[in-house]
Scaffold this motif. Structure first.
Motif, PDB file in Angstrom:
ATOM      1  N   SER A  46       0.843  -1.192   0.000  1.00  0.00           N
ATOM      2  CA  SER A  46       0.000   0.000   0.000  1.00  0.00           C
ATOM      3  C   SER A  46       0.880   1.245   0.000  1.00  0.00           C
ATOM      4  O   SER A  46       2.099   1.176   0.220  1.00  0.00           O
ATOM      5  CB  SER A  46      -0.915   0.006   1.224  1.00  0.00           C
ATOM      6  OG  SER A  46      -0.139   0.122   2.417  1.00  0.00           O
ATOM      7  N   THR A  47       0.271   2.386  -0.254  1.00  0.00           N
ATOM      8  CA  THR A  47       1.028   3.640  -0.275  1.00  0.00           C
ATOM      9  C   THR A  47       1.663   3.919   1.080  1.00  0.00           C
ATOM     10  O   THR A  47       2.827   4.351   1.158  1.00  0.00           O
ATOM     11  CB  THR A  47       0.102   4.802  -0.659  1.00  0.00           C
ATOM     12  OG1 THR A  47      -0.490   4.532  -1.934  1.00  0.00           O
ATOM     13  CG2 THR A  47       0.881   6.106  -0.734  1.00  0.00           C
ATOM     14  N   GLN A  48       0.922   3.676   2.165  1.00  0.00           N
ATOM     15  CA  GLN A  48       1.450   3.920   3.499  1.00  0.00           C
ATOM     16  C   GLN A  48       2.634   3.000   3.802  1.00  0.00           C
ATOM     17  O   GLN A  48       3.631   3.429   4.389  1.00  0.00           O
ATOM     18  CB  GLN A  48       0.351   3.722   4.555  1.00  0.00           C
ATOM     19  CG  GLN A  48      -0.762   4.758   4.518  1.00  0.00           C
ATOM     20  CD  GLN A  48      -1.752   4.535   3.399  1.00  0.00           C
ATOM     21  OE1 GLN A  48      -1.727   3.492   2.726  1.00  0.00           O
ATOM     22  NE2 GLN A  48      -2.643   5.500   3.198  1.00  0.00           N
ATOM     23  N   GLN A  49       2.530   1.734   3.403  1.00  0.00           N
ATOM     24  CA  GLN A  49       3.626   0.796   3.637  1.00  0.00           C
ATOM     25  C   GLN A  49       4.875   1.198   2.862  1.00  0.00           C
ATOM     26  O   GLN A  49       6.000   1.138   3.383  1.00  0.00           O
ATOM     27  CB  GLN A  49       3.185  -0.619   3.256  1.00  0.00           C
ATOM     28  CG  GLN A  49       2.151  -1.235   4.186  1.00  0.00           C
ATOM     29  CD  GLN A  49       1.636  -2.559   3.666  1.00  0.00           C
ATOM     30  OE1 GLN A  49       1.592  -2.803   2.453  1.00  0.00           O
ATOM     31  NE2 GLN A  49       1.228  -3.440   4.586  1.00  0.00           N
ATOM     32  N   MET A  50       4.680   1.627   1.614  1.00  0.00           N
ATOM     33  CA  MET A  50       5.826   2.028   0.805  1.00  0.00           C
ATOM     34  C   MET A  50       6.470   3.283   1.361  1.00  0.00           C
ATOM     35  O   MET A  50       7.707   3.399   1.389  1.00  0.00           O
ATOM     36  CB  MET A  50       5.384   2.251  -0.647  1.00  0.00           C
ATOM     37  CG  MET A  50       6.552   2.394  -1.598  1.00  0.00           C
ATOM     38  SD  MET A  50       7.582   0.892  -1.601  1.00  0.00           S
ATOM     39  CE  MET A  50       9.096   1.553  -2.295  1.00  0.00           C
ATOM     40  N   ASN A  51       5.656   4.231   1.785  1.00  0.00           N
ATOM     41  CA  ASN A  51       6.204   5.448   2.390  1.00  0.00           C
ATOM     42  C   ASN A  51       7.023   5.120   3.633  1.00  0.00           C
ATOM     43  O   ASN A  51       8.096   5.695   3.856  1.00  0.00           O
ATOM     44  CB  ASN A  51       5.079   6.418   2.745  1.00  0.00           C
ATOM     45  CG  ASN A  51       4.446   7.051   1.529  1.00  0.00           C
ATOM     46  OD1 ASN A  51       5.008   7.008   0.430  1.00  0.00           O
ATOM     47  ND2 ASN A  51       3.279   7.637   1.710  1.00  0.00           N
ATOM     48  N   PHE A  52       6.525   4.197   4.450  1.00  0.00           N
ATOM     49  CA  PHE A  52       7.237   3.803   5.668  1.00  0.00           C
ATOM     50  C   PHE A  52       8.586   3.171   5.317  1.00  0.00           C
ATOM     51  O   PHE A  52       9.612   3.481   5.951  1.00  0.00           O
ATOM     52  CB  PHE A  52       6.383   2.809   6.466  1.00  0.00           C
ATOM     53  CG  PHE A  52       7.047   2.322   7.718  1.00  0.00           C
ATOM     54  CD1 PHE A  52       7.065   3.102   8.868  1.00  0.00           C
ATOM     55  CD2 PHE A  52       7.664   1.069   7.749  1.00  0.00           C
ATOM     56  CE1 PHE A  52       7.680   2.655  10.030  1.00  0.00           C
ATOM     57  CE2 PHE A  52       8.277   0.611   8.907  1.00  0.00           C
ATOM     58  CZ  PHE A  52       8.292   1.404  10.046  1.00  0.00           C
ATOM     59  N   ILE A  53       8.619   2.319   4.297  1.00  0.00           N
ATOM     60  CA  ILE A  53       9.870   1.679   3.898  1.00  0.00           C
ATOM     61  C   ILE A  53      10.856   2.698   3.349  1.00  0.00           C
ATOM     62  O   ILE A  53      12.046   2.712   3.702  1.00  0.00           O
ATOM     63  CB  ILE A  53       9.601   0.570   2.863  1.00  0.00           C
ATOM     64  CG1 ILE A  53       8.788  -0.565   3.499  1.00  0.00           C
ATOM     65  CG2 ILE A  53      10.901   0.041   2.280  1.00  0.00           C
ATOM     66  CD1 ILE A  53       8.348  -1.623   2.503  1.00  0.00           C
ATOM     67  N   VAL A  54      10.366   3.592   2.488  1.00  0.00           N
ATOM     68  CA  VAL A  54      11.241   4.584   1.852  1.00  0.00           C
ATOM     69  C   VAL A  54      11.824   5.531   2.887  1.00  0.00           C
ATOM     70  O   VAL A  54      13.052   5.748   2.938  1.00  0.00           O
ATOM     71  CB  VAL A  54      10.461   5.359   0.779  1.00  0.00           C
ATOM     72  CG1 VAL A  54      11.245   6.599   0.345  1.00  0.00           C
ATOM     73  CG2 VAL A  54      10.193   4.473  -0.423  1.00  0.00           C
ATOM     74  N   TYR A  55      10.962   6.113   3.715  1.00  0.00           N
ATOM     75  CA  TYR A  55      11.458   7.070   4.711  1.00  0.00           C
ATOM     76  C   TYR A  55      12.307   6.372   5.777  1.00  0.00           C
ATOM     77  O   TYR A  55      13.256   6.962   6.303  1.00  0.00           O
ATOM     78  CB  TYR A  55      10.286   7.805   5.353  1.00  0.00           C
ATOM     79  CG  TYR A  55       9.625   8.800   4.428  1.00  0.00           C
ATOM     80  CD1 TYR A  55      10.363   9.822   3.840  1.00  0.00           C
ATOM     81  CD2 TYR A  55       8.263   8.717   4.134  1.00  0.00           C
ATOM     82  CE1 TYR A  55       9.761  10.736   2.982  1.00  0.00           C
ATOM     83  CE2 TYR A  55       7.660   9.615   3.276  1.00  0.00           C
ATOM     84  CZ  TYR A  55       8.409  10.628   2.702  1.00  0.00           C
ATOM     85  OH  TYR A  55       7.817  11.531   1.852  1.00  0.00           O
TER      86      TYR A  55
END
Length: 450
Positions: A46-55
């Motif tokens: 999901s977008t939230q999961q990807m943001n968490f991984i990237v940041y």
């Protein structure tokens, strides 16, 4: 800045670039351009999961960079470790903004243009869209700069602190890292490059602000979220600190060194007068504009700014402590560290002040202006997907060029400094202190016999 600190910052910058390009380049254009290839994780994360991984990966890169800077410099004191971590974070944040943050801000600000290319809109709506794009770019670019710099420095400091925990028993007794005038020279050179960047920004934004304001009233458009009248003010919130901060740091060094050499008190006064005269000569409207900024603030904000200024000066006073065992001979690695520091930070001053903003406007707004207004033209603009690729490629090419140019200028300024120090005798080592002979005692004879 020491070469090992710069190298740690560059490594952290690679991690920052790799992670944040996933959001800025892989996924963001898909929100505006239907032909953009969907990211490979779509449907898996999901977008939230990807943001968490990237940041999370970006933050880890910065912490590791700060830890490496402190470890490679073999810091044994807490202050040295924190300074090394902050330096590495600053380098990483500057590189991250110049390579990723600049085009990211431009695409976020002007994405609506791509959504409207396939639609037939009136001339008034087209001008409104262009005005909104210019206004948002003027606000997003400096905002993106601080989003990169502030977290990068703080996370770099955290990395330095984690490294310092290994030597916490030595914090008070261990000697500080050797310093020297070459490590302080970037404060002076960044003052000049920051001032140049501010003047260029002032000239460009002043004319653009006037043109945007004129279009707003002539076309009877709706004022955007950021009115054109304050575009220059918003850009100044980044450009002014980028030459005022290194100036204050260099001034504090001059004043504090006046305890040992009173001539430096005179130099501090001359340095202040020279800088003020240079600003006035380059653009005598700048002083008036800075004074006019105060009229936009209420009393509470005015007092808050003064409080923050004194707090910042106090912090600068604490971080500008220098050890007594200063280096007088510098290796090639020391010079490389100086030139890279000035090249990266000086290049970022230019990128954040004008270059990044201008490239985003030219490669998106100007390229599609004829299409939006329905004006016939002999040249056919490239497809939107190709424009976005060019946006990132040109930003990165410009970053390499600006950093390379600033690095070469840093070398010239360093050589000029060496020449000036040579003719003034500042490079001469102090005469050794004579050792006084101890008075003779019978105790000495006893030890000789022993």
């Amino acid at each position: 800045m020491r070469l090992k600190t710069v190298l740690a910052g560059i490594l952290a910058g690679f991690g920052l670039h790799f992670s944040l390009m996933r959001l800025a380049y892989d996924s963001l254009p898909a929100e505006f351009i239907s032909s953009w290839q969907a990211p490979i994780w779509q449907g898996i994360l999901s977008t939230q999961q990807m943001n968490f991984i990237v940041y999370g990966f970006a933050a880890l890169s910065l912490i590791i960079g700060g830890w490496l800077a402190a470890a490679w410099n073999k810091t044994r004191r807490l202050g040295d470790a924190l300074a090394a971590g902050a330096g590495a974070g600053l380098i990483a944040g500057a590189l991250g903004f110049s390579f990723v943050g600049g085009p990211w801000a431009g695409l976020m600000a002007q994405g609506e243009i791509y959504l409207s290319l396939s639609q037939k809109i009136s001339e008034k709506d087209a001008y409104q869209l262009i005005l909104n794009g210019v206004s948002k770019t003027a606000s997003q670019t400096p905002l993106m700069f601080w989003k990169f710099i502030i977290p990068a420095v703080l996370l770099g400091i955290l990395g330095g602190f984690l490294c310092a925990l290994e030597t916490r028993k030595e914090w008070e007794n261990a000697p500080r890292l050797k310093s020297g005038w070459l490590y302080r020279l970037p404060a002076y050179t960044l003052t000049f490059s920051g001032l140049f960047s501010f003047v260029v920004m002032f000239v460009v934004m002043d004319s653009l602000q006037e043109s945007a304001t004129k279009t707003l009233f002539e076309k009877m458009l709706t004022a955007p979220d950021l009115p054109p009248q304050v575009m220059l003010f918003i850009a100044s919130l980044t450009a002014i600190p980028l030459f005022v901060l290194p100036f204050f740091i260099s001034l504090v060094w001059l004043i504090k060194s006046g305890k040992e050499n009173r001539r430096n008190w005179v130099f501090s006064v001359l340095w202040t007068i020279f800088l003020g005269a240079l600003v006035y000569y380059l653009s005598n409207n700048i002083f008036q504009y800075i004074l006019n900024l105060l009229t936009l603030l209420d009393l509470k904000s005015f007092l808050g700014i003064w409080f923050a200024t004194f707090l910042l000066l106090g912090i600068i006073y604490l971080i500008t402590r220098t050890p007594n065992n200063e280096k007088r001979r510098f290796s090639g690695a020391d010079w490389l560290g100086f030139t890279l520091t000035q090249g990266i930070l000086g290049g970022t001053q230019l990128m954040s002040g004008t270059v990044s903003f201008a490239l985003s406007l030219v490669l998106i707004t100007v390229t599609n202006m004829a299409t939006l207004l329905g004006t016939p033209t002999d040249t056919i603009p490239s497809p939107p997907a190709q424009q976005v690729r060019e946006l990132f490629n040109v930003h990165q090419t410009a970053t390499f060029a600006v950093i390379g140019g600033m690095t070469f200028i840093a070398l010239l300024m360093g050589l000029i400094t060496v020449f000036l120090r040579a003719i003034t005798g500042a490079n001469r080592s102090p005469a050794p202190t004579p050792i006084k002979a101890k008075p003779y005692t019978q105790w000495d004879d006893d030890w000789d016999d022993f």
